[in-house]
Design an enzyme around this catalytic site. Sequence first.
Site, PDB file in Angstrom:
ATOM      1  N   LYS A  10      -5.666   1.012   2.884  1.00  0.00           N
ATOM      2  CA  LYS A  10      -6.125   2.181   3.481  1.00  0.00           C
ATOM      3  C   LYS A  10      -6.480   1.726   4.916  1.00  0.00           C
ATOM      4  O   LYS A  10      -6.640   0.938   5.384  1.00  0.00           O
ATOM      5  CB  LYS A  10      -7.434   2.472   2.530  1.00  0.00           C
ATOM      6  CG  LYS A  10      -6.800   3.191   1.365  1.00  0.00           C
ATOM      7  CD  LYS A  10      -7.821   3.660   0.457  1.00  0.00           C
ATOM      8  CE  LYS A  10      -7.306   4.265  -0.972  1.00  0.00           C
ATOM      9  NZ  LYS A  10      -8.645   5.035  -1.515  1.00  0.00           N
ATOM     10  N   TYR A  50      -2.915  13.777  -2.010  1.00  0.00           N
ATOM     11  CA  TYR A  50      -4.021  13.780  -3.011  1.00  0.00           C
ATOM     12  C   TYR A  50      -4.215  15.233  -3.563  1.00  0.00           C
ATOM     13  O   TYR A  50      -5.273  15.656  -3.935  1.00  0.00           O
ATOM     14  CB  TYR A  50      -5.146  13.568  -2.108  1.00  0.00           C
ATOM     15  CG  TYR A  50      -5.528  11.915  -2.196  1.00  0.00           C
ATOM     16  CD1 TYR A  50      -5.546  11.146  -3.079  1.00  0.00           C
ATOM     17  CD2 TYR A  50      -5.302  11.396  -0.797  1.00  0.00           C
ATOM     18  CE1 TYR A  50      -5.758   9.980  -3.043  1.00  0.00           C
ATOM     19  CE2 TYR A  50      -5.418   9.938  -0.638  1.00  0.00           C
ATOM     20  CZ  TYR A  50      -5.475   9.165  -1.874  1.00  0.00           C
ATOM     21  OH  TYR A  50      -5.707   7.877  -1.774  1.00  0.00           O
ATOM     22  N   ASN A 113     -12.339   2.072   0.075  1.00  0.00           N
ATOM     23  CA  ASN A 113     -12.189   0.966  -1.014  1.00  0.00           C
ATOM     24  C   ASN A 113     -10.864   0.048  -0.752  1.00  0.00           C
ATOM     25  O   ASN A 113     -10.295  -0.334  -1.676  1.00  0.00           O
ATOM     26  CB  ASN A 113     -12.280   1.643  -2.527  1.00  0.00           C
ATOM     27  CG  ASN A 113     -11.434   2.699  -2.676  1.00  0.00           C
ATOM     28  OD1 ASN A 113     -10.355   2.760  -1.886  1.00  0.00           O
ATOM     29  ND2 ASN A 113     -11.247   3.330  -3.598  1.00  0.00           N
ATOM     30  N   HIS A 116      -5.047   1.946  -2.429  1.00  0.00           N
ATOM     31  CA  HIS A 116      -4.713   2.915  -3.682  1.00  0.00           C
ATOM     32  C   HIS A 116      -3.513   2.115  -4.353  1.00  0.00           C
ATOM     33  O   HIS A 116      -2.585   1.310  -4.066  1.00  0.00           O
ATOM     34  CB  HIS A 116      -4.128   4.028  -2.844  1.00  0.00           C
ATOM     35  CG  HIS A 116      -3.382   4.987  -3.816  1.00  0.00           C
ATOM     36  ND1 HIS A 116      -3.973   5.954  -4.271  1.00  0.00           N
ATOM     37  CD2 HIS A 116      -2.120   5.112  -4.085  1.00  0.00           C
ATOM     38  CE1 HIS A 116      -3.282   6.559  -5.243  1.00  0.00           C
ATOM     39  NE2 HIS A 116      -1.954   5.770  -5.048  1.00  0.00           N
ATOM     40  N   GLU A 127       4.817   9.750  -5.728  1.00  0.00           N
ATOM     41  CA  GLU A 127       4.050   9.030  -4.895  1.00  0.00           C
ATOM     42  C   GLU A 127       5.293   8.249  -3.821  1.00  0.00           C
ATOM     43  O   GLU A 127       5.085   8.281  -2.477  1.00  0.00           O
ATOM     44  CB  GLU A 127       2.954   8.007  -5.046  1.00  0.00           C
ATOM     45  CG  GLU A 127       1.832   9.113  -5.666  1.00  0.00           C
ATOM     46  CD  GLU A 127       0.774   8.076  -6.134  1.00  0.00           C
ATOM     47  OE1 GLU A 127      -0.303   8.802  -6.648  1.00  0.00           O
ATOM     48  OE2 GLU A 127       0.617   7.061  -5.967  1.00  0.00           O
TER      49      GLU A 127
END
Length: 142
Positions: A10, A50, A113, A116, A127
């Site tokens: 990320k 998302y 975080n 993913h 995805e």
Amino acid sequence: MRTRTLAIIKPDAVRRNVVGEIISAITHAGFRIIGMKLVQMTKAQAESFYEVHRGRPFFEELTRFMSSGPIVVMVLEKERAVEDFRALIGATDPRQAAPGTIRHRFGTSIGENAIHGSDSPENAEREIAFFFSLTELVDHAL
Ligand code: UDP
Ligand code: MG
């Protein structure tokens, strides 16, 4: 049987220059990288990726964050790739993630975080197709 999952390093982790360390943790855990690229999503692309979270309270912040800078997307291959990769990255909130997991090591908050991982084989295929065409995935010799 070898299966596949999608990983995203990320924007927070790219900004903090820990891409190399994260890739090292992934390959040391036995995953093979069969596709990889550096991209920056538009806000609309992040909303589409998302889509399942549309309407949740964190959707706006999540999609703004995920389109805020470059990300590294990877297709990983391994036996039980989805389950094993979720174990390697740890719980969504880095404070709840077990020591040694990627989110525990590199995440800073539930939003930022670091990484993913797909949550099911079906979502992994969706995805992967979102970011990669067939010709962008290599076929490793065994
Ligand atoms: N997220 C957030 N706040 C929350 C829950 C999730 O900012 O309360 C973000 C977080 O970056 C997470 C992503 O939204 O990784 C997707 O949420 P999900 O519940 O699918 O968690 P994951 O599968 O990534 O562990
Ligand atoms: Mg998820």
